[in-house]
Motif scaffolding. Sequence first.
Motif, PDB file in Angstrom:
ATOM      1  N   ALA A   1      83.016 -59.608  52.414  1.00 53.92           N
ATOM      2  CA  ALA A   1      83.333 -60.145  51.092  1.00 53.92           C
ATOM      3  C   ALA A   1      84.729 -59.705  50.678  1.00 53.92           C
ATOM      4  O   ALA A   1      85.040 -58.512  50.675  1.00 53.92           O
ATOM      5  CB  ALA A   1      82.304 -59.665  50.073  1.00 53.92           C
ATOM      6  N   ILE A   2      85.584 -60.686  50.364  1.00 58.73           N
ATOM      7  CA  ILE A   2      86.939 -60.379  49.935  1.00 58.73           C
ATOM      8  C   ILE A   2      86.944 -59.748  48.546  1.00 58.73           C
ATOM      9  O   ILE A   2      87.692 -58.814  48.262  1.00 58.73           O
ATOM     10  CB  ILE A   2      87.803 -61.658  49.943  1.00 58.73           C
ATOM     11  N   ASP A   3      86.075 -60.263  47.689  1.00 57.51           N
ATOM     12  CA  ASP A   3      86.010 -59.791  46.299  1.00 57.51           C
ATOM     13  C   ASP A   3      85.005 -58.649  46.191  1.00 57.51           C
ATOM     14  O   ASP A   3      83.850 -58.776  46.598  1.00 57.51           O
ATOM     15  CB  ASP A   3      85.596 -60.947  45.378  1.00 57.51           C
ATOM     16  N   ALA A   4      85.444 -57.540  45.632  1.00 61.04           N
ATOM     17  CA  ALA A   4      84.570 -56.366  45.522  1.00 61.04           C
ATOM     18  C   ALA A   4      83.375 -56.608  44.614  1.00 61.04           C
ATOM     19  O   ALA A   4      82.383 -55.869  44.661  1.00 61.04           O
ATOM     20  CB  ALA A   4      85.367 -55.168  45.013  1.00 61.04           C
ATOM     21  N   GLY A   5      83.399 -57.661  43.806  1.00 59.46           N
ATOM     22  CA  GLY A   5      82.301 -57.929  42.903  1.00 59.46           C
ATOM     23  C   GLY A   5      81.085 -58.525  43.577  1.00 59.46           C
ATOM     24  O   GLY A   5      79.992 -58.560  42.987  1.00 59.46           O
ATOM     25  N   THR A   6      81.226 -59.000  44.809  1.00 59.95           N
ATOM     26  CA  THR A   6      80.102 -59.588  45.531  1.00 59.95           C
ATOM     27  C   THR A   6      79.191 -58.490  46.069  1.00 59.95           C
ATOM     28  O   THR A   6      79.660 -57.555  46.733  1.00 59.95           O
ATOM     29  CB  THR A   6      80.599 -60.460  46.701  1.00 59.95           C
ATOM     30  N   THR A   7      77.907 -58.592  45.784  1.00 60.54           N
ATOM     31  CA  THR A   7      76.930 -57.617  46.270  1.00 60.54           C
ATOM     32  C   THR A   7      76.340 -58.106  47.590  1.00 60.54           C
ATOM     33  O   THR A   7      75.825 -59.225  47.671  1.00 60.54           O
ATOM     34  CB  THR A   7      75.792 -57.423  45.251  1.00 60.54           C
ATOM     35  N   VAL A   8      76.429 -57.254  48.615  1.00 61.18           N
ATOM     36  CA  VAL A   8      75.935 -57.603  49.949  1.00 61.18           C
ATOM     37  C   VAL A   8      74.857 -56.611  50.353  1.00 61.18           C
ATOM     38  O   VAL A   8      75.064 -55.399  50.301  1.00 61.18           O
ATOM     39  CB  VAL A   8      77.076 -57.580  50.994  1.00 61.18           C
ATOM     40  N   ARG A   9      73.718 -57.140  50.760  1.00 65.49           N
ATOM     41  CA  ARG A   9      72.639 -56.289  51.254  1.00 65.49           C
ATOM     42  C   ARG A   9      72.214 -56.776  52.638  1.00 65.49           C
ATOM     43  O   ARG A   9      72.216 -57.978  52.908  1.00 65.49           O
ATOM     44  CB  ARG A   9      71.440 -56.327  50.299  1.00 65.49           C
ATOM     45  N   SER A  10      71.816 -55.827  53.482  1.00 65.22           N
ATOM     46  CA  SER A  10      71.348 -56.157  54.832  1.00 65.22           C
ATOM     47  C   SER A  10      70.010 -55.478  55.074  1.00 65.22           C
ATOM     48  O   SER A  10      69.954 -54.368  55.637  1.00 65.22           O
ATOM     49  CB  SER A  10      72.375 -55.713  55.882  1.00 65.22           C
ATOM     50  N   PRO A  11      68.913 -56.113  54.659  1.00 63.94           N
ATOM     51  CA  PRO A  11      67.595 -55.500  54.842  1.00 63.94           C
ATOM     52  C   PRO A  11      67.205 -55.337  56.298  1.00 63.94           C
ATOM     53  O   PRO A  11      66.386 -54.493  56.639  1.00 63.94           O
ATOM     54  CB  PRO A  11      66.661 -56.467  54.116  1.00 63.94           C
ATOM     55  N   ARG A  12      67.787 -56.159  57.173  1.00 63.97           N
ATOM     56  CA  ARG A  12      67.557 -56.036  58.619  1.00 63.97           C
ATOM     57  C   ARG A  12      68.797 -56.589  59.329  1.00 63.97           C
ATOM     58  O   ARG A  12      69.596 -57.316  58.721  1.00 63.97           O
ATOM     59  CB  ARG A  12      66.296 -56.783  59.041  1.00 63.97           C
ATOM     60  N   PRO A  13      68.970 -56.250  60.611  1.00 64.01           N
ATOM     61  CA  PRO A  13      70.209 -56.652  61.304  1.00 64.01           C
ATOM     62  C   PRO A  13      70.475 -58.150  61.314  1.00 64.01           C
ATOM     63  O   PRO A  13      71.634 -58.570  61.343  1.00 64.01           O
ATOM     64  CB  PRO A  13      69.998 -56.119  62.728  1.00 64.01           C
ATOM     65  N   THR A  14      69.428 -58.964  61.286  1.00 57.94           N
ATOM     66  CA  THR A  14      69.628 -60.409  61.380  1.00 57.94           C
ATOM     67  C   THR A  14      69.561 -61.117  60.030  1.00 57.94           C
ATOM     68  O   THR A  14      69.492 -62.342  59.963  1.00 57.94           O
ATOM     69  CB  THR A  14      68.577 -61.021  62.322  1.00 57.94           C
ATOM     70  N   THR A  15      69.578 -60.355  58.934  1.00 57.59           N
ATOM     71  CA  THR A  15      69.499 -60.944  57.600  1.00 57.59           C
ATOM     72  C   THR A  15      70.547 -60.330  56.679  1.00 57.59           C
ATOM     73  O   THR A  15      70.755 -59.119  56.692  1.00 57.59           O
ATOM     74  CB  THR A  15      68.104 -60.732  56.981  1.00 57.59           C
ATOM     75  N   VAL A  16      71.192 -61.172  55.889  1.00 61.64           N
ATOM     76  CA  VAL A  16      72.153 -60.723  54.875  1.00 61.64           C
ATOM     77  C   VAL A  16      71.807 -61.394  53.557  1.00 61.64           C
ATOM     78  O   VAL A  16      71.577 -62.615  53.509  1.00 61.64           O
ATOM     79  CB  VAL A  16      73.599 -61.073  55.283  1.00 61.64           C
ATOM     80  N   GLN A  17      71.785 -60.611  52.486  1.00 59.54           N
ATOM     81  CA  GLN A  17      71.547 -61.139  51.150  1.00 59.54           C
ATOM     82  C   GLN A  17      72.823 -60.993  50.324  1.00 59.54           C
ATOM     83  O   GLN A  17      73.384 -59.898  50.228  1.00 59.54           O
ATOM     84  CB  GLN A  17      70.400 -60.390  50.470  1.00 59.54           C
ATOM     85  N   LEU A  18      73.273 -62.101  49.766  1.00 64.45           N
ATOM     86  CA  LEU A  18      74.448 -62.116  48.897  1.00 64.45           C
ATOM     87  C   LEU A  18      73.945 -62.339  47.476  1.00 64.45           C
ATOM     88  O   LEU A  18      73.484 -63.432  47.135  1.00 64.45           O
ATOM     89  CB  LEU A  18      75.405 -63.230  49.316  1.00 64.45           C
ATOM     90  N   ILE A  19      74.021 -61.295  46.661  1.00 70.78           N
ATOM     91  CA  ILE A  19      73.390 -61.342  45.333  1.00 70.78           C
ATOM     92  C   ILE A  19      74.299 -61.974  44.294  1.00 70.78           C
ATOM     93  O   ILE A  19      73.938 -62.924  43.616  1.00 70.78           O
ATOM     94  CB  ILE A  19      72.973 -59.925  44.885  1.00 70.78           C
ATOM     95  N   ASP A  20      75.489 -61.477  44.147  1.00 70.89           N
ATOM     96  CA  ASP A  20      76.441 -61.997  43.159  1.00 70.89           C
ATOM     97  C   ASP A  20      77.720 -62.378  43.884  1.00 70.89           C
ATOM     98  O   ASP A  20      78.552 -61.510  44.174  1.00 70.89           O
ATOM     99  CB  ASP A  20      76.745 -60.947  42.083  1.00 70.89           C
ATOM    100  N   ILE A  21      77.879 -63.650  44.186  1.00 74.26           N
ATOM    101  CA  ILE A  21      79.055 -64.103  44.923  1.00 74.26           C
ATOM    102  C   ILE A  21      80.174 -64.408  43.931  1.00 74.26           C
ATOM    103  O   ILE A  21      80.074 -65.334  43.129  1.00 74.26           O
ATOM    104  CB  ILE A  21      78.730 -65.347  45.770  1.00 74.26           C
ATOM    105  N   THR A  22      81.222 -63.607  43.988  1.00 69.20           N
ATOM    106  CA  THR A  22      82.328 -63.764  43.047  1.00 69.20           C
ATOM    107  C   THR A  22      83.628 -64.205  43.717  1.00 69.20           C
ATOM    108  O   THR A  22      84.641 -64.389  43.054  1.00 69.20           O
ATOM    109  CB  THR A  22      82.582 -62.437  42.312  1.00 69.20           C
ATOM    110  N   GLY A  23      83.615 -64.347  45.018  1.00 69.86           N
ATOM    111  CA  GLY A  23      84.820 -64.741  45.737  1.00 69.86           C
ATOM    112  C   GLY A  23      84.487 -65.106  47.179  1.00 69.86           C
ATOM    113  O   GLY A  23      83.317 -65.282  47.537  1.00 69.86           O
ATOM    114  N   HIS A  24      85.512 -65.194  48.006  1.00 72.66           N
ATOM    115  CA  HIS A  24      85.372 -65.631  49.395  1.00 72.66           C
ATOM    116  C   HIS A  24      84.510 -64.642  50.199  1.00 72.66           C
ATOM    117  O   HIS A  24      84.720 -63.434  50.152  1.00 72.66           O
ATOM    118  CB  HIS A  24      86.758 -65.729  50.037  1.00 72.66           C
ATOM    119  N   VAL A  25      83.532 -65.184  50.951  1.00 65.61           N
ATOM    120  CA  VAL A  25      82.669 -64.385  51.816  1.00 65.61           C
ATOM    121  C   VAL A  25      82.620 -65.043  53.189  1.00 65.61           C
ATOM    122  O   VAL A  25      82.500 -66.276  53.285  1.00 65.61           O
ATOM    123  CB  VAL A  25      81.232 -64.280  51.260  1.00 65.61           C
TER     124      VAL A  25
END
Length: 336
Positions: A38-62
């Motif tokens: 995530a380019i923007d620090a405001g984007t929340t990124v979570r990885s509950p497992r290696p093959t899954t990514v959750q983007l909670i608040d997308i505020t910029g380029h990911v």
Amino acid sequence: MTAILGNEKALDIPRGPVTATVIVMGQGDEDVVLTAHAIDAGTTVRSPRPTTVQLIDITGHVELGVEPRAGGVFAPGTLLLLTLRGTEGTEVRLPELDVAGRGPRTLVAIDVCDERTLAVAAVNPRGERPLPPLAAAARSEGRARLGVDQTEQTVHLAVLVDLSASMRLALADGRVAAALDVIAGLSHVIGEGRELTAWLGLAEPIAVPASEARLLAGATVEEAARHGSGIGFRAAPRRSLAASPSVTYIVTDGVPADLADLPISGPDTHHLVLTGDGFAAPAGLPASTLPATGGRSAVDHLLTTPGALAELVASMLAAVPIAAHPAVTRTVDGDH
């Protein structure tokens, strides 16, 4: 609503949380890691497992990508299916992607359009250039050997096929075609990856009409049949066969008589590809051997005999000046 992410343009989806999942077809999920940058620090990124990514608040380029868990390149046969799920039941899928023999790569970019909309686009929309099975396997083996998709610095590759009468059997039983397929595959790792310079060797080299790497073997064997065999093969012709820096692979069944005229160091090197196991190349000159297979297809032999292709590729990379130098993985590679 499910949409397939194509090559032409981005898809718009409702702005909100996005969950990305990668499924590994035919391989264990434990070999692949889905990544998010995530380019923007405001984007929340979570990885509950290696093959899954959750983007909670997308505020910029990911950017979403994949990488082999153990580093290096993906194992042969690795096919990926990436799915993004957003709000309001939206689902975006990337077409099945073959990443065998490739290193880490970016697959998808997400951008904020406005308060209500996100744009999803494929970063690598075009897949691998198609190659015959043996050439594709050699490409994967070369990448695995070097640990990169494609070396940072490319070399020009040329192939010179001996048309002496003694080469008739190797041309007829497929050993020459197999050698050419392997060289075509390696050209996507160390060479131009688009066209190879192929020549037929007699007293003076005869150019094979230019063709794509995937057509190299067929075009060269067909041209050889048209010219027939002869005498006076020169492995070191008076004219240059490729721009510098280069590697010229000489496909022959014995040590050339003009061996002393071949440069074995410097930016332009040569490598013997012997189509018989009764000869040994002199010290100092890189060489590979494609032995007779007792009537069995040389292509089948290399594809099904454990270690056969790996050994051949390793020896054929020995002539490449850049093989021992740092190289990079290209994650946005266009049509290579």
